[in-house]
Design a protein around this motif. Structure first.
Motif, PDB file in Angstrom:
ATOM      1  N   TYR A 118       0.852  -1.037  -0.135  1.00 30.26           N
ATOM      2  CA  TYR A 118      -0.152  -0.048  -0.043  1.00 30.26           C
ATOM      3  C   TYR A 118       0.887   1.253  -0.133  1.00 30.26           C
ATOM      4  O   TYR A 118       0.467   2.143  -0.763  1.00 30.26           O
ATOM      5  CB  TYR A 118      -0.894   0.119   1.224  1.00 30.26           C
ATOM      6  N   GLU A 119       1.883   1.253   0.976  1.00 31.20           N
ATOM      7  CA  GLU A 119       2.842   2.546   0.875  1.00 31.20           C
ATOM      8  C   GLU A 119       3.523   2.495  -0.320  1.00 31.20           C
ATOM      9  O   GLU A 119       3.717   3.785  -0.656  1.00 31.20           O
ATOM     10  CB  GLU A 119       3.843   2.570   2.324  1.00 31.20           C
ATOM     11  N   ALA A 120       4.024   1.417  -0.845  1.00 32.02           N
ATOM     12  CA  ALA A 120       4.646   1.708  -2.353  1.00 32.02           C
ATOM     13  C   ALA A 120       3.828   2.044  -3.221  1.00 32.02           C
ATOM     14  O   ALA A 120       4.282   3.223  -4.198  1.00 32.02           O
ATOM     15  CB  ALA A 120       5.303   0.526  -2.607  1.00 32.02           C
ATOM     16  N   ARG A 121       2.481   2.072  -3.321  1.00 30.36           N
ATOM     17  CA  ARG A 121       1.635   2.335  -4.313  1.00 30.36           C
ATOM     18  C   ARG A 121       1.388   3.804  -4.073  1.00 30.36           C
ATOM     19  O   ARG A 121       1.202   4.564  -5.110  1.00 30.36           O
ATOM     20  CB  ARG A 121       0.393   1.371  -4.304  1.00 30.36           C
ATOM     21  N   PHE A 122       0.928   4.354  -2.815  1.00 32.40           N
ATOM     22  CA  PHE A 122       0.223   5.555  -2.498  1.00 32.40           C
ATOM     23  C   PHE A 122       1.047   6.583  -1.725  1.00 32.40           C
ATOM     24  O   PHE A 122       1.180   7.820  -1.542  1.00 32.40           O
ATOM     25  CB  PHE A 122      -1.027   5.393  -1.517  1.00 32.40           C
ATOM     26  N   GLY A 123       2.231   5.946  -1.229  1.00 35.12           N
ATOM     27  CA  GLY A 123       3.272   6.851  -0.640  1.00 35.12           C
ATOM     28  C   GLY A 123       2.884   7.221   0.788  1.00 35.12           C
ATOM     29  O   GLY A 123       3.420   8.414   1.462  1.00 35.12           O
ATOM     30  N   HIS A 124       1.846   6.823   1.274  1.00 30.30           N
ATOM     31  CA  HIS A 124       1.482   7.154   2.836  1.00 30.30           C
ATOM     32  C   HIS A 124       1.046   5.895   3.604  1.00 30.30           C
ATOM     33  O   HIS A 124       0.758   4.915   2.584  1.00 30.30           O
ATOM     34  CB  HIS A 124       0.591   8.228   2.945  1.00 30.30           C
ATOM     35  N   ALA A 125       0.855   6.022   4.845  1.00 29.39           N
ATOM     36  CA  ALA A 125       0.431   4.981   5.724  1.00 29.39           C
ATOM     37  C   ALA A 125      -1.139   4.575   5.364  1.00 29.39           C
ATOM     38  O   ALA A 125      -1.878   5.512   4.993  1.00 29.39           O
ATOM     39  CB  ALA A 125       0.557   5.607   6.943  1.00 29.39           C
ATOM     40  N   PHE A 126      -1.351   3.510   5.590  1.00 27.01           N
ATOM     41  CA  PHE A 126      -2.666   2.878   5.278  1.00 27.01           C
ATOM     42  C   PHE A 126      -3.518   3.457   6.576  1.00 27.01           C
ATOM     43  O   PHE A 126      -2.985   3.088   7.544  1.00 27.01           O
ATOM     44  CB  PHE A 126      -2.871   1.486   4.897  1.00 27.01           C
TER      45      PHE A 126
END
Length: 187
Positions: A118-126
């Motif tokens: 998730y963080e790799a895709r969106f750049g922030h914590a889930f």
């Protein structure tokens, strides 16, 4: 037993147990103290609920609030209006929820892999709010949430993350004013 369920071993949990939903009223003194606090103290309290300076200053500047529902309504409205930079500020402050030491290794592995993707895709914590959810449902909810939200495009995910932040801020603000403290399972 379905493949997605972990075996039930007494004393072992897969995700922290969220506190039960309480109907604890806000003591008039808690809200009165918040309303009367110096602006920087009120902002500090609000930043502990959602790390957006814009959101915190907006809520602090509209004090006094007559009751908790009024404050929560204002908090919701301010959270819906967060510009992208303020949303990024709030998301940057979010951390992964801590799992208890007796959590299954498989749960740690699954959550770690999902969070990393998730963080790799969106750049922030889930972020996800599991308020009021039973512990045995929370792990599945979190993993399902991450997996389904990985399919979002960045704009869709920004809206989903903003809504979850709003829900987390609402829970944290309620807990702060009722003296319940931060709940471990609300991420």
């Amino acid at each position: 037993m379905p493949a997605h369920r972990l075996p039930d071993f007494p004393g072992r949990v897969a995700i922290p147990v969220p506190a039960q939903t309480r109907a604890t009223p806000v003591a008039a003194s808690s809200l009165a103290r918040f309303n009367a606090a110096p602006a920087d103290e009120a902002v500090g309290t609000l930043l502990s609920c959602l790390n957006s300076r814009h959101w915190a200053h907006r809520l602090a500047s509209h004090r006094p609030y007559p009751d908790l529902p009024s404050l929560l309504a204002a908090a919701d409205e301010a959270a819906y209006d967060l510009p992208p930079g303020d949303l990024a500020e709030a998301l940057a402050a979010e951390t992964l929820p801590a799992l208890p030491e007796d959590t299954y290794a498989a749960a740690h592995t699954a959550l770690s892999a999902a969070y990393t993707a998730y963080e790799a895709r969106f750049g922030h914590a889930f972020v996800i709010c599991v308020e009021g959810m039973a512990a045995h449902e929370a792990l599945d909810h979190v993993l399902t949430g991450i997996r389904s939200r990985l399919a979002n495009d960045p704009d869709e995910e920004r809206l989903a993350a903003a809504d979850e932040l709003r829900r987390l801020a609402r829970t944290r603000l309620t807990d702060t004013l009722t003296g319940a403290g931060e709940r471990a399972g609300d991420h």
